[in-house]
Scaffold this active site. Structure first.
Site, PDB file in Angstrom:
ATOM      1  N   ARG A  44       0.867  -1.190   0.000  1.00 35.99           N
ATOM      2  CA  ARG A  44       0.000   0.000   0.000  1.00 35.99           C
ATOM      3  C   ARG A  44       0.897   1.230   0.000  1.00 35.99           C
ATOM      4  O   ARG A  44       1.277   1.753   1.044  1.00 35.99           O
ATOM      5  CB  ARG A  44      -0.913  -0.007   1.231  1.00 35.99           C
ATOM      6  N   SER A 116     -12.237  -2.904   0.871  1.00 37.05           N
ATOM      7  CA  SER A 116     -12.414  -2.309   2.194  1.00 37.05           C
ATOM      8  C   SER A 116     -13.878  -1.957   2.402  1.00 37.05           C
ATOM      9  O   SER A 116     -14.498  -1.324   1.538  1.00 37.05           O
ATOM     10  CB  SER A 116     -11.570  -1.031   2.332  1.00 37.05           C
ATOM     11  N   LYS A 145      -4.123   5.910   8.667  1.00 37.63           N
ATOM     12  CA  LYS A 145      -4.928   6.475   7.581  1.00 37.63           C
ATOM     13  C   LYS A 145      -5.621   7.727   8.089  1.00 37.63           C
ATOM     14  O   LYS A 145      -6.513   7.666   8.922  1.00 37.63           O
ATOM     15  CB  LYS A 145      -5.958   5.439   7.107  1.00 37.63           C
TER      16      LYS A 145
END
Length: 217
Positions: A44, A116, A145
């Site tokens: 990611r 997600s 995040k």
């Protein structure tokens, strides 16, 4: 058969990009995590100073080579073009990324697709377009995040597991060695870890601790 394979891979799911490995060389962190017992890896590459272009391509190939060496699935977050270019094992997308239905068409039926999700409606949609698993969260508050959705807790995991028994679930968001157990006990197949491994002083030992604790549940 594939469903069982996915569930097994979700057990200790490591998610990392170069910005997450702040104190150590990212590839060294990944190899330490692989040696420690992670069961899946998702690249990611997002955030400040994230790699792009040829630098990202080169790093992704090195991550993929390590994962192949340890025989664990290598998943790319969001970047379908990159995943197709290097023949990654799958793609994971969020609600604000490319539509999961479009991603499934682009990657075909054989590659894994993770989505997600934050509620039952999103899980139902993911299931309808052929997602192999859902990431459910954030379970706990997370600093990784910055635009994270509202915390859902392990209660939602139990509800989703009950309503969608055939859908593999990995819990994500703020998960540590001290708080992961309720997620598995609620019905998740595994937990996704970022900071607790990527930022650990000794990533291999941190991973081993997770692995041993998960196996004891």
């Amino acid at each position: 058969m594939r469903n069982d394979e996915v569930r097994k891979a979700l057990s200790l799911y490591f998610v990392m990009g170069t910005p997450n490995a702040k104190e150590q060389e990212p590839l060294a962190v990944l190899e330490a995590a692989l040696r420690g017992g992670i069961t899946c890896f998702q690249l990611r590459e997002k955030g400040e100073h994230a790699l792009e272009g040829d630098a990202l391509l080169g790093f992704a190939k090195k991550c993929q080579a390590l994962c192949r060496l340890y025989r664990i699935p290598f998943i790319i977050n969001d970047d379908v073009d990159l995943a197709l270019a290097i023949n990654a094992d799958g793609v994971h997308v969020g609600q604000d990324d490319e539509l999961a239905s479009s991603v499934r068409k682009r990657i075909g039926p054989d590659k894994w697709l993770g989505v997600s999700t934050h509620n039952a409606n999103e899980v139902q949609l993911a299931q309808s377009i052929g997602a192999d698993y859902v990431g459910l969260g954030p379970i706990y508050p997370t600093a990784t995040k910055l635009d994270a959705s509202a915390v859902v807790g392990s209660t939602l995991v139990k509800d989703i597991h009950t309503s969608f028994p055939d859908m593999p679930i990995v819990g994500i968001g703020g998960i540590s060695i001290d708080n992961f157990a309720p997620v598995l006990l609620a019905g998740a197949d595994g937990v996704a870890i970022i900071s607790s491994i990527a930022s650990a002083d000794e990533p291999m030992k941190a991973t081993q601790a997770f692995s041993e604790a998960i196996q004891s549940i």
